[in-house]
Scaffold this active site. Structure first.
Site: not given
Length: 321
Positions: A8-9, A69, A99, A140, A201-202, A224
């Protein structure tokens, strides 16, 4: 084989982008932008607005399951909202404790709650009790607010409260989105809890995925911004796992350009014309990280504000391709 999820972004991956990315590559599931639960519980119409896939068995057009979410700090209101949401039959309910946005954190949402493991536990207990046992409930999290001192405590609070899986974004709130991601911490969390842990992540490339998997010890990964910058990243990962040939980015442009056109058409259907060009520029700006042709399109479209002019540039690019 790894399970691969679309993250989710907020402000980037709405139903338009979910439809586009899940058309490009086969994800195991994706998660909506957060639904913020503040002064009162959320009504059903709010959930169907941010997740219109609820009208289609909680799946994108390509058939990818969609979890919804929730974000908030009040166990009772979150539980009431979760009950309403559960009646719409999402693929699952996810809770956001990751977040890093200052506005969200100031209002006791997202990563700020990682300093309150007792509250995390109460939230999970309340939501888990409010929805049917068959409804998946996941969470998350990040590694903490300013440091990792309470990461294990927070993860255990979520798992013991009833989260069936944890997605761990391997950075603190203070880290924001700055590299590196601390993937070895995911391995420590996985050792501390009894539920599956998904690394996040990354991960921008196939090599990043391999390093993430090695350092985190996790087979399952949530992608992401790397997935938005390379819509075929999931396909590259799955090809490598199967021992198949991994296509180059240059080879994929012929498939990506039609995908951009379909994305543009969906954007025009959803937003006001004055907002549409910005959505396309946002995506092209990420795509040019891997695709030189996307950079050329971005440069041509960047000064434009008129959707018709943008459409003309896209059509000219088809002719030139």
């Amino acid at each position: 084989m790894s399970r691969l999820f679309l993250a989710p972004m907020e402000g980037l991956v709405d139903e338009v982008m979910r439809a586009t990315l899940t058309e490009a590559a086969p994800y195991d599931a994706c998660v909506t932008e957060f639904a913020r639960v503040a002064g009162s519980a959320l009504p059903a119409k709010f959930f169907t607005r941010i997740a219109p896939e609820l009208h289609t068995r909680s799946r994108t057009a390509a058939g990818t399951p969609v979890k919804v979410q929730l974000l908030g700090s009040d166990p009772g209101r979150l539980a009431e909202s979760a009950l309403t949401l559960a009646q719409l039959a999402p693929a699952g309910i996810d809770l956001n404790f990751g977040c890093p946005a200052p506005t969200v954190n100031r209002h006791r949402g997202g990563a700020v709650l990682l300093d309150e493991p007792e509250l995390l536990h109460r939230i999970l207990l309340a939501v888990r009790a409010a929805v049917p046992p068959s409804m998946p409930v996941t969470a998350k999290m990040r590694l903490g607010m300013r440091d990792t001192s309470r990461a294990l405590e927070a993860a255990c609070a979520l798992a013991d409260g009833g989260a069936g899986e944890l997605v761990v974004h391997a950075r603190t709130k203070e880290d924001g989105y700055r590299p590196p991601a601390h993937w070895p911490w995911i391995a420590r969390i996985a050792e501390a809890v009894s539920v599956p842990v998904i690394a996040n992540g990354e991960v921008w490339t196939l090599d990043d995925y391999r390093r993430c998997r090695s350092e985190s010890g996790r087979c399952d990964v949530m992608l992401g911004r790397g997935a938005v910058a390379d819509p075929f990243l999931v396909e590259r990962i799955r090809a490598a796992q199967a021992g198949a040939v991994v296509r180059s980015h240059d080879e994929d442009w012929s498939r990506l350009h039609p995908l951009i056109e379909r994305f543009w058409a969906r954007v025009l259907d959803k937003v006001e014309p004055r907002h549409a060009p910005g959505r396309l520029k946002q995506w092209l700006n990420l795509l040019r990280r891997h695709y030189a042709q996307a950079g050329l399109l971005y440069d041509a479209i960047r000064p434009l504000r008129d959707p018709a002019a943008v459409s003309n540039v896209l059509q000219q690019a088809v002719v030139l391709a």
